[in-house]
Design a protein around this motif. Sequence first.
Motif, mmCIF file in Angstrom:
data_model
loop_
_atom_site.group_PDB
_atom_site.id
_atom_site.type_symbol
_atom_site.label_atom_id
_atom_site.label_comp_id
_atom_site.label_asym_id
_atom_site.label_seq_id
_atom_site.Cartn_x
_atom_site.Cartn_y
_atom_site.Cartn_z
ATOM 1 N N ALA A 153 103.224 19.687 -23.825
ATOM 2 C CA ALA A 153 104.255 18.936 -24.552
ATOM 3 C C ALA A 153 105.164 19.922 -25.276
ATOM 4 C CB ALA A 153 103.611 17.969 -25.543
ATOM 5 N N MET A 154 106.467 19.698 -25.202
ATOM 6 C CA MET A 154 107.437 20.619 -25.787
ATOM 7 C C MET A 154 108.387 19.881 -26.715
ATOM 8 S SD MET A 154 108.305 23.288 -22.724
ATOM 9 C CE MET A 154 108.793 24.493 -23.962
ATOM 10 N N THR A 155 109.085 20.639 -27.528
ATOM 11 C CA THR A 155 110.114 20.106 -28.408
ATOM 12 C C THR A 155 111.474 20.303 -27.748
ATOM 13 O OG1 THR A 155 108.811 20.623 -30.386
ATOM 14 C CG2 THR A 155 111.177 20.295 -30.688
ATOM 15 N N GLY A 156 112.228 19.218 -27.622
ATOM 16 C CA GLY A 156 113.544 19.317 -26.996
ATOM 17 C C GLY A 156 113.511 19.317 -25.484
ATOM 18 N N HIS A 157 112.361 19.038 -24.902
ATOM 19 C CA HIS A 157 112.243 19.007 -23.437
ATOM 20 C C HIS A 157 111.108 18.069 -23.078
ATOM 21 C CE1 HIS A 157 111.586 20.348 -19.265
ATOM 22 N NE2 HIS A 157 112.797 20.878 -19.315
ATOM 23 N N GLN A 158 111.237 17.405 -21.937
ATOM 24 C CA GLN A 158 110.164 16.523 -21.494
ATOM 25 C C GLN A 158 108.918 17.355 -21.176
ATOM 26 O OE1 GLN A 158 111.476 14.552 -17.926
ATOM 27 N NE2 GLN A 158 112.515 16.368 -17.163
#
Length: 569
Positions: A103-108
């Motif tokens: 899981a990332m921030t700003g990206h799927q």
Amino acid sequence: MAHVGRNKPRSLTLATYNANGLRNQRDLVHDFLVTNQVDILLVQETFLKPSNRDPKISNYRITRHDRVGRGGGTLIYFRRSLHCMPVVTPPLDGMEVSACRLAMTGHQPLVIVSAYLACQKTLIKKDLETLFNLGPAVIIAGDLNCKHEQWNCNTTNPNGRALINISDNLLFDILTPMTPTRYPPNRDWGTPNTLDLALLRGVTLQFHSIETMDDIDSDHRPVILRLGPQTDQTSETRTSVDWLRLETLLKATSSQDLDRIPDHIVSRHDTETAIEALTSHLQSAVRNSSRQVPVEDDRHLCLPDEVRVLLREKRAASRAHDRYPTEDNRVRLRELEREVKLRIREVREQRWDRTLRDIEPTHQAYWKLARALKSDTLTVIPALERADNTEAFDDEEKAECLAQSLELQCSPTTQNVDQSHLTEVDSEVERRSSLPAETTLDTVTVEEVQDLIKSLKPRKAPGTDGINNRVLKLLPAHLIIILVSIFNAAITNCSFPAIWKEADVIGIHKPGKPANKPSSYRPISLLSALSKLYERVILSRLRDFAFSKHLIPDEQFGFRARHSCVQQT
């Protein structure tokens, strides 16, 4: 206190490496991960078997897929600080894979696959299509044994041509380094080639670089891929408490710091108010005594300086042999590789001998060592299956899924009940609770609470308030007096404060049950340390009352002190 280990990054440092046997390279791999600040390492040809223990590395978790026969096997190291978890992959016809979901921030979310295609195998479109269908954004990286002149190979093989055709059909990108990734042990056996590739589909992270490294021993070189904004990478941190400072702050507590606590704690409202004020003060003192420090590497895996110097010499010899594959360079490289392996083996043996020599001759010390040897890598809860057959991946989703499962298990019965009987029971309970107590419980004393605090185990996990037993052991006398007043007021009002009924609930997997089912986890509640202290105060009084009134029959041996099975027999 903040929980360590579940971050969603904005950028990613990904590495892939054909190890040609992983078990004897753990220290070199650990040094490579730390030096290059790698988030996720994809390993192929691990040569691990199901009977082999995980080659654990400090601050990293593992998911792996072993080949039952000779050779092969894939594995993924992912940093504990990442919001990452293993993914179950469907069966494939030709490729060996391990997968995880990040899981990332700003990206799927990204599905990252460590893939290995043996040189005698044929690249099958269906396998790649299956892997790319694991998520909307997928990275497949590893040793695919696909040669093509487009990525600086000397020749093009059928798998290379197939990969180009499949990429046009499935619409994915092929990323390769500029320099070869595999150097044959002897140039008579072939020429250097680029076999370790990265395939990306649905990934919108900014591409920064992909390069071949020379840090680890193998006929393949590790490849590092950097994606996302290039910010200053910070190491993983943990919360460190200065216990001397905390003790000083608690001793310096003044009446102004506790102005919310009533002078006389009498009613239930006074009790709740006092608990909230005392808890808030302790939390503030802990915060003011804490700081974030980098997580130390496991010293058991760190190499001494003389071995690091030898490693640098070996890497320089490897680069020289790659440029000029003369017999002298080859002999020099092989000598240094053997010397590095010998020194690492000596370091391992010396540290193990020192551990056995320095261990304390106590049963507890031997048990700790045995438990450390028996323990395996920590695993995270896999994706949980919801009632609608969708999957819960993130921590928040899993928590909600477990909560719904527990709510379903603990819901009142749907069978018809006698409503008049329920009303009669409720009214009788209310009547009895409104009657004055026939027997007054003993008053809680400061000495009693001090003795109970001394007997607490300092390493117990805290509850929702983050206050552990070690904090309670530092309480000065004037704060213990306030705590005693709270206990006495709660006992007088025959109440258990509602704030102490809150708990952090953790799901523990039941052995033998499917790991993707929420019902396969039993709940463990982490209660407040203050509430458990109050429970021990009540327990001592209930036990004394029960024994004095002979409420427990002599035949009852379970959960009673000095009542063993031998005595019962």
